[in-house]
Scaffold this motif. Structure first.
Motif, PDB file in Angstrom:
ATOM      1  N   THR A 214      -3.515   9.292   9.703  1.00  0.00           N
ATOM      2  CA  THR A 214      -2.674   8.102   9.654  1.00  0.00           C
ATOM      3  C   THR A 214      -3.498   6.913   9.187  1.00  0.00           C
ATOM      4  O   THR A 214      -4.644   6.747   9.606  1.00  0.00           O
ATOM      5  N   VAL A 215      -2.920   6.093   8.317  1.00  0.00           N
ATOM      6  CA  VAL A 215      -3.623   4.932   7.766  1.00  0.00           C
ATOM      7  C   VAL A 215      -2.951   3.653   8.267  1.00  0.00           C
ATOM      8  O   VAL A 215      -1.730   3.503   8.166  1.00  0.00           O
ATOM      9  N   VAL A 216      -3.758   2.748   8.808  1.00  0.00           N
ATOM     10  CA  VAL A 216      -3.269   1.445   9.258  1.00  0.00           C
ATOM     11  C   VAL A 216      -3.964   0.370   8.433  1.00  0.00           C
ATOM     12  O   VAL A 216      -5.191   0.311   8.394  1.00  0.00           O
ATOM     13  N   ILE A 217      -3.176  -0.456   7.751  1.00  0.00           N
ATOM     14  CA  ILE A 217      -3.721  -1.517   6.901  1.00  0.00           C
ATOM     15  C   ILE A 217      -3.306  -2.845   7.497  1.00  0.00           C
ATOM     16  O   ILE A 217      -2.111  -3.154   7.598  1.00  0.00           O
ATOM     17  N   ARG A 218      -4.265  -3.639   7.911  1.00  0.00           N
ATOM     18  CA  ARG A 218      -3.957  -4.892   8.607  1.00  0.00           C
ATOM     19  C   ARG A 218      -3.793  -6.072   7.651  1.00  0.00           C
ATOM     20  O   ARG A 218      -3.724  -7.220   8.076  1.00  0.00           O
ATOM     21  N   GLY A 219      -3.712  -5.785   6.359  1.00  0.00           N
ATOM     22  CA  GLY A 219      -3.468  -6.815   5.360  1.00  0.00           C
ATOM     23  C   GLY A 219      -2.377  -6.354   4.413  1.00  0.00           C
ATOM     24  O   GLY A 219      -1.391  -5.747   4.837  1.00  0.00           O
ATOM     25  N   ASN A 220      -2.567  -6.600   3.104  1.00  0.00           N
ATOM     26  CA  ASN A 220      -1.585  -6.248   2.085  1.00  0.00           C
ATOM     27  C   ASN A 220      -2.104  -5.103   1.214  1.00  0.00           C
ATOM     28  O   ASN A 220      -3.312  -4.826   1.175  1.00  0.00           O
ATOM     29  N   VAL A 221      -1.194  -4.452   0.501  1.00  0.00           N
ATOM     30  CA  VAL A 221      -1.586  -3.472  -0.503  1.00  0.00           C
ATOM     31  C   VAL A 221      -1.239  -4.082  -1.849  1.00  0.00           C
ATOM     32  O   VAL A 221      -0.069  -4.340  -2.151  1.00  0.00           O
ATOM     33  N   LEU A 222      -2.265  -4.325  -2.666  1.00  0.00           N
ATOM     34  CA  LEU A 222      -2.080  -5.074  -3.899  1.00  0.00           C
ATOM     35  C   LEU A 222      -1.652  -4.179  -5.062  1.00  0.00           C
ATOM     36  O   LEU A 222      -1.689  -2.949  -4.986  1.00  0.00           O
ATOM     37  N   ASN A 223      -1.265  -4.827  -6.157  1.00  0.00           N
ATOM     38  CA  ASN A 223      -0.793  -4.142  -7.362  1.00  0.00           C
ATOM     39  C   ASN A 223      -1.756  -3.058  -7.834  1.00  0.00           C
ATOM     40  O   ASN A 223      -2.966  -3.277  -7.907  1.00  0.00           O
ATOM     41  N   GLY A 224      -1.183  -1.894  -8.168  1.00  0.00           N
ATOM     42  CA  GLY A 224      -1.957  -0.850  -8.829  1.00  0.00           C
ATOM     43  C   GLY A 224      -2.740   0.073  -7.920  1.00  0.00           C
ATOM     44  O   GLY A 224      -3.310   1.064  -8.386  1.00  0.00           O
ATOM     45  N   PHE A 225      -2.789  -0.196  -6.611  1.00  0.00           N
ATOM     46  CA  PHE A 225      -3.575   0.647  -5.711  1.00  0.00           C
ATOM     47  C   PHE A 225      -2.720   1.766  -5.116  1.00  0.00           C
ATOM     48  O   PHE A 225      -1.489   1.677  -5.057  1.00  0.00           O
ATOM     49  N   ARG A 226      -3.397   2.832  -4.669  1.00  0.00           N
ATOM     50  CA  ARG A 226      -2.713   3.997  -4.107  1.00  0.00           C
ATOM     51  C   ARG A 226      -3.201   4.261  -2.684  1.00  0.00           C
ATOM     52  O   ARG A 226      -4.411   4.226  -2.417  1.00  0.00           O
ATOM     53  N   VAL A 227      -2.248   4.547  -1.810  1.00  0.00           N
ATOM     54  CA  VAL A 227      -2.579   4.939  -0.432  1.00  0.00           C
ATOM     55  C   VAL A 227      -1.814   6.222  -0.127  1.00  0.00           C
ATOM     56  O   VAL A 227      -0.582   6.250  -0.198  1.00  0.00           O
ATOM     57  N   LYS A 228      -2.526   7.265   0.213  1.00  0.00           N
ATOM     58  CA  LYS A 228      -1.912   8.555   0.526  1.00  0.00           C
ATOM     59  C   LYS A 228      -2.367   8.993   1.911  1.00  0.00           C
ATOM     60  O   LYS A 228      -3.553   8.886   2.239  1.00  0.00           O
ATOM     61  N   ALA A 229      -1.418   9.477   2.721  1.00  0.00           N
ATOM     62  CA  ALA A 229      -1.753   9.891   4.089  1.00  0.00           C
ATOM     63  C   ALA A 229      -0.952  11.131   4.463  1.00  0.00           C
ATOM     64  O   ALA A 229       0.228  11.238   4.131  1.00  0.00           O
ATOM     65  N   SER A 230      -1.604  12.053   5.163  1.00  0.00           N
ATOM     66  CA  SER A 230      -0.881  13.232   5.657  1.00  0.00           C
ATOM     67  C   SER A 230      -0.115  12.911   6.935  1.00  0.00           C
ATOM     68  O   SER A 230       0.710  13.693   7.384  1.00  0.00           O
ATOM     69  N   GLY A 231      -0.375  11.738   7.514  1.00  0.00           N
ATOM     70  CA  GLY A 231       0.377  11.269   8.678  1.00  0.00           C
ATOM     71  C   GLY A 231       1.273  10.114   8.288  1.00  0.00           C
ATOM     72  O   GLY A 231       2.047  10.209   7.338  1.00  0.00           O
ATOM     73  N   ASP A 232       1.165   8.979   9.007  1.00  0.00           N
ATOM     74  CA  ASP A 232       1.966   7.789   8.733  1.00  0.00           C
ATOM     75  C   ASP A 232       1.132   6.745   8.005  1.00  0.00           C
ATOM     76  O   ASP A 232      -0.105   6.811   7.993  1.00  0.00           O
ATOM     77  N   ILE A 233       1.807   5.768   7.425  1.00  0.00           N
ATOM     78  CA  ILE A 233       1.141   4.589   6.859  1.00  0.00           C
ATOM     79  C   ILE A 233       1.777   3.361   7.497  1.00  0.00           C
ATOM     80  O   ILE A 233       3.003   3.226   7.503  1.00  0.00           O
ATOM     81  N   ARG A 234       0.929   2.469   8.028  1.00  0.00           N
ATOM     82  CA  ARG A 234       1.423   1.219   8.592  1.00  0.00           C
ATOM     83  C   ARG A 234       0.744   0.069   7.884  1.00  0.00           C
ATOM     84  O   ARG A 234      -0.492   0.012   7.827  1.00  0.00           O
ATOM     85  N   GLU A 243       1.350   2.398  -5.014  1.00  0.00           N
ATOM     86  CA  GLU A 243       1.884   3.721  -4.687  1.00  0.00           C
ATOM     87  C   GLU A 243       1.482   4.080  -3.268  1.00  0.00           C
ATOM     88  O   GLU A 243       0.296   4.166  -2.957  1.00  0.00           O
ATOM     89  N   LEU A 244       2.477   4.286  -2.417  1.00  0.00           N
ATOM     90  CA  LEU A 244       2.240   4.736  -1.047  1.00  0.00           C
ATOM     91  C   LEU A 244       2.947   6.063  -0.857  1.00  0.00           C
ATOM     92  O   LEU A 244       4.132   6.201  -1.199  1.00  0.00           O
ATOM     93  N   HIS A 245       2.232   7.046  -0.324  1.00  0.00           N
ATOM     94  CA  HIS A 245       2.826   8.367  -0.097  1.00  0.00           C
ATOM     95  C   HIS A 245       2.366   8.885   1.268  1.00  0.00           C
ATOM     96  O   HIS A 245       1.186   9.145   1.478  1.00  0.00           O
ATOM     97  N   ALA A 246       3.324   8.992   2.198  1.00  0.00           N
ATOM     98  CA  ALA A 246       3.023   9.492   3.543  1.00  0.00           C
ATOM     99  C   ALA A 246       3.880  10.705   3.832  1.00  0.00           C
ATOM    100  O   ALA A 246       5.083  10.700   3.554  1.00  0.00           O
ATOM    101  N   GLU A 247       3.274  11.744   4.382  1.00  0.00           N
ATOM    102  CA  GLU A 247       4.053  12.910   4.793  1.00  0.00           C
ATOM    103  C   GLU A 247       4.901  12.582   6.023  1.00  0.00           C
ATOM    104  O   GLU A 247       5.913  13.218   6.275  1.00  0.00           O
ATOM    105  N   GLY A 248       4.461  11.599   6.799  1.00  0.00           N
ATOM    106  CA  GLY A 248       5.230  11.141   7.954  1.00  0.00           C
ATOM    107  C   GLY A 248       6.095   9.948   7.576  1.00  0.00           C
ATOM    108  O   GLY A 248       6.872  10.014   6.634  1.00  0.00           O
TER     109      GLY A 248
END
Length: 471
Positions: A214-234, A243-248
């Motif tokens: 699981t990925v927790v981001i306490r700020g912003n996700v800016l243009n062009g970046f990718r976050v992938k997680a097999s759990g949740d994304i917060r 691009e954000l892709h979470a299996e949860g």
């Protein structure tokens, strides 16, 4: 006996044998001389083998006031209906120890801390996560003739273990195998994933993230970046064209402003405050508190936007079961497309299957052409040269593979088309108003909104789109 009224008692048992009625048949002129005893009634009941739930007060009443019941059936016995068993369920004890943040906190200097809004619901190794409550067997019933009616057991429930969890031998409890965060993924599997935290923005200083957990981001996700997680994304800030892709599930506190870039994909739910010019896909629900503007949003079950503002304007929204908002469209009649009744992925899969079939059909045509040339050479010369013989074998094998692929694709195409035809119950709900400019599709039924509707629910009844007023 002369002078005694003639009458007849008829006892009828209901088809389910849970009730018996008695009918006193007597002529009007005989009512004054009618002598009816309790013994006569019980004797008739005994003939029909009725022995459970006899209403003695009705027997007394019938004897005392025959005129009241003459030629009209009255219930004389009631059996005991079986009680269906309670459906099985799952308890989640770990939730008792999870404390969510109650919103932004004001610091001593008067500033507001928007970065520590959410406490991460971590669990410890060995902690009990889920407990299965078995379905009840129910209580047997009894017919008026004394037969036992078997109860219907409740529906059983299955708890599905995923990654980093263990079950007891009876498969009724799930425990955490590691320290981490609980996440539900495909088919409601329960997992525990380690947590990766970013204490600011996902920018060039952090780079793209691909984490088994699981990925927790306490700020912003800016243009062009990718976050992938097999759990949740917060994300406690906002998401731009990323691009954000979470299996949860994915939770974005401050909303999505994508500028028609990137894609947000979750296997389960997506929850955010607003979506603007974005591409969003969730396997289950998309829940938005404020607005969805000029975006493409897909949900396996529901798209819900019914907060205090709760407005949907423009774009294409597709949901398997329901799309609901406080307001749809605007006074300018901005084109907005709403599609419900079929999971969006089925529509996309059908398009993909049709493309793949066209390729297979073309390859089959070319293969048959090649085999036809080989057959012509064989007919003319009586045999094939070694190189042509090898080519014939290769083409024959290719054709077998293509035929098998073609049958598989056609079978799946048929299944998808059947699902598209037999869509389940679906609805579009406008809690305040729906403006003109809306195109709604229920499976294959299409309806254009040409005037305002207030507090209206749209559903399909008897093959047509109909409306009902929401209370």
């Amino acid at each position: 006996m002369e002078g005694i009224a003639k009458y007849r008692l008829e006892v009828n048992i209901s088809p389910d044998k849970l009730e018996a009625g008695i009918l006193l048949r007597v002529d009007e002129e005989d009512l004054d001389t009618l002598l009816l005893s309790e013994g006569d009634i019980y004797k008739e009941l005994e003939k029909k083998k009725i022995k459970v739930g006899i209403l003695d007060n009705v027997v007394l009443d019938l004897c005392a006031l025959p005129r009241k019941y003459a030629n009209s059936q009255v219930t004389i016995a009631r059996g005991v209906a079986p009680v269906q068993g309670v459906d099985g369920s799952v308890e989640y004890p770990y939730l008792d120890s999870v404390v969510e943040g109650n919103g932004p906190k004001e610091l001593e200097d008067g500033r507001v801390d928007y970065y520590n809004v959410t406490s991460i619901p971590n669990v410890a190794k060995g902690q009990l996560l889920a407990r299965k409550i078995p379905a009840g067997q129910g209580t047997a019933g009894t017919t008026v003739t004394g037969e036992t009616i078997a109860p219907k057991a409740g529906k059983d429930v299955v708890i599905k273990p995923g990654k980093n969890v263990v079950q007891n031998q009876e498969r009724t409890m799930i425990y955490a195998a590691i320290d981490g965060q609980v996440s539900f993924t495909d088919n409601d599997k329960m997992n525990v994933f380690p947590v990766f935290e970013v204490n600011g923005d996902v920018d060039f200083g952090v780079g793209n993230i691909d984490f088994v957990g699981t990925v927790v981001i306490r700020g912003n996700v800016l243009n062009g970046f990718r976050v992938k997680a097999s759990g949740d994304i917060r994300v406690l800030g906002s998401v731009e064209g990323a691009e954000l892709h979470a299996e949860g599930s994915i939770e974005i506190k401050s909303g999505i402003v994508a500028q028609d870039k990137g894609h947000i994909i979750a296997g389960q739910n997506i929850r955010t405050s607003f979506i603007q010019n974005a591409n969003v896909t969730a396997g289950n629900q998309v829940i938005v508190s404020q607005s969805i503007m000029f975006s493409t949003v897909r949900a396996g079950k529901e798209i819900i936007c019914k907060g205090a503002k709760g407005i949907i304007i423009g774009g294409v929204l597709q949901a398997g079961e329901k799309i609901a908002a406080r307001v749809f469209g605007n006074t300018s009649a901005t084109p907005t497309i709403l599609e419900v009744g079929v999971k969006p992925e089925l529509r996309q899969e059908l398009v993909q299957i049709q493309k793949e079939l066209q390729v297979v059909y073309e390859n089959l045509r070319k293969t048959d052409q090649g085999l036809s040339v080989m057959n012509q050479i064989l007919q003319v010369s009586g045999e094939l040269p070694p190189d042509k013989r090898m080519l014939q074998i290769k083409l024959t094998n290719t054709r077998l593979v293509l035929e098998k692929e073609c049958k598989s694709l056609e079978a799946r195409k048929k299944d998808v088309e059947t699902e598209l035809k037999g869509e389940g119950p679906a609805a579009i709900e406008a809690y305040h108003v729906m403006y003109p400019g809306i195109k709604m599709t229920f499976g294959k039924l299409v309806h254009f909104i040409k005037h305002e509707y207030a507090r209206t629910r749209f559903v399909v009844l008897d093959g047509e789109i109909s409306t009902a007023t929401l209370i």
